[in-house]
Design an enzyme around this catalytic site. Sequence first.
Site, mmCIF file in Angstrom:
data_model
loop_
_atom_site.group_PDB
_atom_site.id
_atom_site.type_symbol
_atom_site.label_atom_id
_atom_site.label_comp_id
_atom_site.label_asym_id
_atom_site.label_seq_id
_atom_site.Cartn_x
_atom_site.Cartn_y
_atom_site.Cartn_z
ATOM 1 N N CYS A 175 0.844 -1.202 0.000
ATOM 2 C CA CYS A 175 0.000 0.000 0.000
ATOM 3 C C CYS A 175 0.880 1.253 0.000
ATOM 4 C CB CYS A 175 -0.959 -0.050 1.189
ATOM 5 S SG CYS A 175 -2.151 1.286 1.258
ATOM 6 N N ASP A 232 -9.476 -3.178 -6.827
ATOM 7 C CA ASP A 232 -8.958 -2.122 -5.947
ATOM 8 C C ASP A 232 -9.627 -0.801 -6.309
ATOM 9 O OD1 ASP A 232 -7.434 -0.174 -4.581
ATOM 10 O OD2 ASP A 232 -5.626 -1.410 -4.695
ATOM 11 N N HIS A 271 -8.027 -4.137 -2.777
ATOM 12 C CA HIS A 271 -6.833 -3.553 -2.180
ATOM 13 C C HIS A 271 -6.479 -4.343 -0.920
ATOM 14 C CE1 HIS A 271 -3.962 -0.297 -1.623
ATOM 15 N NE2 HIS A 271 -4.294 -0.267 -0.333
#
Length: 303
Positions: A175, A232, A271
């Site tokens: 991330c 995502d 994600h």
Amino acid sequence: MLDQDQTQDFSSLLPGESTAAGASRRTTLKLALGVGYAAAAMPIMAQTAIKTPSEGLRTGESVYDMQGFMVPFYYAAPEGKTHLPVVLVVHEIFGVHAYIADTCRRFAKAGYLAIAPDLYARQGDASAYPQMATLMSEVVSKVPDAQVLADLDGAVAWAGENGGNLKKVAITGFCWGGRITWLYAEQSKNVKAAVAWYGRLVGTASDLTPKQPLDLAAGLKAPVLGLYGGQDGGIPLTTINQMKEALAEAGAHGNSAAKASEFVVYQDAPHAFHADYRPSYRKEAAADGFARALAWFKAHGVA
């Protein structure tokens, strides 16, 4: 009681610091790094969270000096071995908590000296913020890229002095750390391979974050494997395609690292699909991605 991987270690006392003062400082670090989960990451999916044992490993927390600031970090390595390949593990938005420490132990089980520096340490303790918005506004938004990249250089230097082989250095990040992985692959001359997990590729330039991965594709010094989720919501597939095009153009103009870089998109994954303690975790994609990361490092001369 401290867990096995949190046993006292006073090997990194500050210059002139007494053992008692050092013990106090080290205990504080052990409570801050790699223990429990960040408050803003709740709720925790305990049934899926992976717990990698420390048997056969040397693990713990320490600090290294970066221009007078002591950067804390978590590390894990095979017990009793030196001249090890090195992997920098760049934390997600929540800092160096239990998930990142466990990821370091997974790499150590694979033969690496894994280091996860707390790259927010100057700005605050990410684990203490109960709300994502506050964590973002009071800590993350104040972290300069230049500071982060320099601190990663410091981690590499520490590795070279503590059993790491600086001819075999890799980086991976998740991330927030995925974006940093792209940046460091463009800056560092030490890194031979990189794996970026769902890191943003585009964004608005600012004084603290002047360049984005898309801006730096032409200057990559190490090949990057990008692992992304097709579902995502924060990283559109269009941005991945933009990055692919930029890498192809850089490769056509002679950048071998850009030419060798690749993407794997897990079409059904959201994600943070590697974050086994969160509802976003997708076991098959996470396991496949980690296997690909190890293979990527080996293929590019790190392992």
